[in-house]
Enzyme design. Structure first.
Site, PDB file in Angstrom:
ATOM      1  N   ARG A 268       0.837  -1.206   0.000  1.00  0.00           N
ATOM      2  CA  ARG A 268       0.000   0.000   0.000  1.00  0.00           C
ATOM      3  C   ARG A 268       0.874   1.258   0.000  1.00  0.00           C
ATOM      4  O   ARG A 268       1.790   1.374   0.818  1.00  0.00           O
ATOM      5  CB  ARG A 268      -0.887  -0.031   1.255  1.00  0.00           C
ATOM      6  CG  ARG A 268      -1.660   1.220   1.504  1.00  0.00           C
ATOM      7  CD  ARG A 268      -2.794   1.376   0.536  1.00  0.00           C
ATOM      8  NE  ARG A 268      -3.532   2.610   0.802  1.00  0.00           N
ATOM      9  CZ  ARG A 268      -4.534   3.033   0.046  1.00  0.00           C
ATOM     10  NH1 ARG A 268      -4.928   2.324  -0.996  1.00  0.00           N
ATOM     11  NH2 ARG A 268      -5.147   4.146   0.342  1.00  0.00           N
ATOM     12  N   GLY A 340      -9.571   1.515   5.727  1.00  0.00           N
ATOM     13  CA  GLY A 340     -10.923   1.097   5.304  1.00  0.00           C
ATOM     14  C   GLY A 340     -10.969  -0.353   4.855  1.00  0.00           C
ATOM     15  O   GLY A 340     -11.948  -1.065   5.107  1.00  0.00           O
ATOM     16  N   GLU A 363     -12.878 -20.918  28.317  1.00  0.00           N
ATOM     17  CA  GLU A 363     -11.885 -21.706  29.089  1.00  0.00           C
ATOM     18  C   GLU A 363     -11.228 -20.861  30.187  1.00  0.00           C
ATOM     19  O   GLU A 363     -10.039 -20.995  30.496  1.00  0.00           O
ATOM     20  CB  GLU A 363     -10.869 -22.366  28.152  1.00  0.00           C
ATOM     21  CG  GLU A 363     -11.611 -23.294  27.190  1.00  0.00           C
ATOM     22  CD  GLU A 363     -10.808 -24.409  26.596  1.00  0.00           C
ATOM     23  OE1 GLU A 363      -9.770 -24.768  27.186  1.00  0.00           O
ATOM     24  OE2 GLU A 363     -11.240 -24.941  25.556  1.00  0.00           O
ATOM     25  N   GLU A 367      -9.996 -12.510  33.635  1.00  0.00           N
ATOM     26  CA  GLU A 367     -10.056 -12.237  35.078  1.00  0.00           C
ATOM     27  C   GLU A 367      -9.794 -13.526  35.862  1.00  0.00           C
ATOM     28  O   GLU A 367      -9.092 -13.525  36.881  1.00  0.00           O
ATOM     29  CB  GLU A 367     -11.432 -11.644  35.436  1.00  0.00           C
ATOM     30  CG  GLU A 367     -11.688 -10.239  34.886  1.00  0.00           C
ATOM     31  CD  GLU A 367     -11.954 -10.178  33.370  1.00  0.00           C
ATOM     32  OE1 GLU A 367     -12.198 -11.240  32.742  1.00  0.00           O
ATOM     33  OE2 GLU A 367     -11.921  -9.067  32.818  1.00  0.00           O
TER      34      GLU A 367
END
Ligand code: CAA
Length: 383
Positions: A268, A340, A363, A367
């Protein structure tokens, strides 16, 4: 800990990579759109030994180590994380647990077809009111002669619609709380056992997830895995290995995001040069690569400890916690790099983000992983 991968481990990785690129990647966008289970792919993966990777050949498995499993899971999940989770549940949560704790009868009857990929397995611990709080099991199993009668509901069951054999946790002795939980192997088609509707998910849409309903479902006592009252320990011990599988799935998503970003950045052009020449993009790529390598090292460490029969619960939790965050972060950055184009299906990275999020949830949420790590740390240091 040092990792010099062996020739055998690298061969397994290469075989998984070749299969993933040739057979799994091409249909991944369509399966995601249609939420279509990859039946033929799973059958072929079974024939190649990927459904019972760590099971000994005596029970129809490939007899690989956990490090090889991590590498294969990563390559397969890089192509399609939906295929990754189907594999992970069958390998780590079902086959591994059955080989470790199942009776000879259960191994011969159920493990052999599961490990060879002839049959598919599922693991049923979660309930509507027992997710993170997994000891809070409401499903009951009451002894009746040589049978147990199961009643209750299980939730969020990966492979719930496609599986043939289910490992189901249920309360057999409520006053004993988690020490009164027992694991049963339940066959699909057992009267009183039905599944709920297929969940319409954000990501990993090629895998199926549903609830399971048990209404006076009679299961033979010989289908108890390990022994009565050991079901919660079974689930926890099995999930430690499962977390290595999900960490590997997350590694695959992170690597896919990184590789897509490098490729795009080299093609790009913006401001008169390829965007890979812009420092803003280089810094993103550098961070993605660093976090991927760190996550891979943690995951291989947990796998190597498991292979060496050393404690690995804390390391598996760290690997899953870190790799899942890395997958989400890398997928987000991949979208940002693609601009985009990152927001549309054709460029795949939007799926990587949708697929990555679940690795922070199932699984054991992130936390819960922190709880496991902190508890191990405090015990280790005598705190
Ligand atoms: N490894 C081994 N044993 C463990 C363990 C671990 N990581 N974590 C807890 N245990 C054991 C404890 O040692 C204890 O055993 P004993 O009673 O024999 O000593 C027992 O489990 C109970 O532990 P606690 O007293 O610490 O119980 P708690 O309620 O305070 O905490 C918990 C337990 C760690 C939070 C546990 O409930 C947990 O891990 N919750 C998350 C559940 C989970 O991961 N669910 C995933 C569902 S499966 C899935 O997602 C599969 C899929 O479809 C993809």
């Amino acid at each position: 800990m040092q990792f010099e991968l062996t020739e055998d481990q690298l061969m397994v990785q290469q075989a998984a990579k070749e299969f993933a690129e040739k057979e799994i990647a091409p249909g991944s966008i369509e399966r995601d759109i249609k939420a279509e289970f990859p039946t033929d792919i799973i059958k072929k993966l079974g024939e190649l030994g990927f459904m019972g990777m760590m099971v000994s050949p005596e029970y129809g498995g490939a007899g690989y180590d956990t490090v090889s499993y991590v590498l294969a899971m990563m390559e397969i999940s890089k192509a399609d994380a939906s295929v990754g989770v189907i594999l992970s549940v069958n390998n780590s949560l079902v086959c591994w647990g059955l080989e470790q704790y199942g009776s000879e009868y259960l191994k011969k009857k159920y493990l052999v077809p599961l490990a060879s990929g002839e049959k598919l397995g599922a693991f049923a611990l979660s309930e509507p009111e027992a997710g993170s709080d997994a000891t809070n099991q409401h499903t009951t199993a009451e002894k009746d002669g040589d049978f147990y009668v199961l009643n209750g509901t299980k939730n969020w069951i990966t492979n719930g619609l496609s599986a043939d054999y289910f490992l189901v946790m249920a309360q057999t002795d409520r006053p004993k709380a988690h020490k009164g939980i027992t694991t049963f192997l339940v066959e699909k088609g057992t009267p009183g056992f039905e599944h709920g509707k297929k969940e319409d998910k954000l990501g990993i849409r090629g895998s199926d997830t549903c609830s399971l309903l048990f209404t006076n479902c009679r299961v033979p006592a010989e289908n108890i895995v390990w022994e009565e009252g050991k079901g919660f320990n079974f689930a926890m011990n099995t999930l430690n290995g499962g977390r290595i599988g999900i960490a590997s799935q997350a590694l695959g998503i992170a690597l896919a995001s990184l590789e897509a970003s490098v490729k795009y950045a080299k093609q790009r052009k913006a401001f008169g040069t390829v965007i890979a020449n812009h420092q803003a993009i280089q810094f993103k790529l550098a961070d993605m690569d660093m976090h991927f390598e760190a996550a891979k090292a943690l995951t291989l460490q947990a796998a190597a400890l498991k292979d060496a029969h050393k404690p690995y619960a804390k390391e598996a939790a760290m690997a899953k916690l870190y790799a899942s965050k890395t997958a989400v972060d890398c997928a987000l950055e991949a979208i940002q790099i693609h601009g985009g184009y990152g927001y549309v299906r054709e460029y795949l990275v939007e799926r990587y983000l949708r697929d990555s999020k679940i690795t922070e949830i199932y699984e054991g949420t992130s936390e819960i992983q922190r709880m496991v790590i902190a508890r191990a740390l405090l015990n280790e240091t005598g705190g």
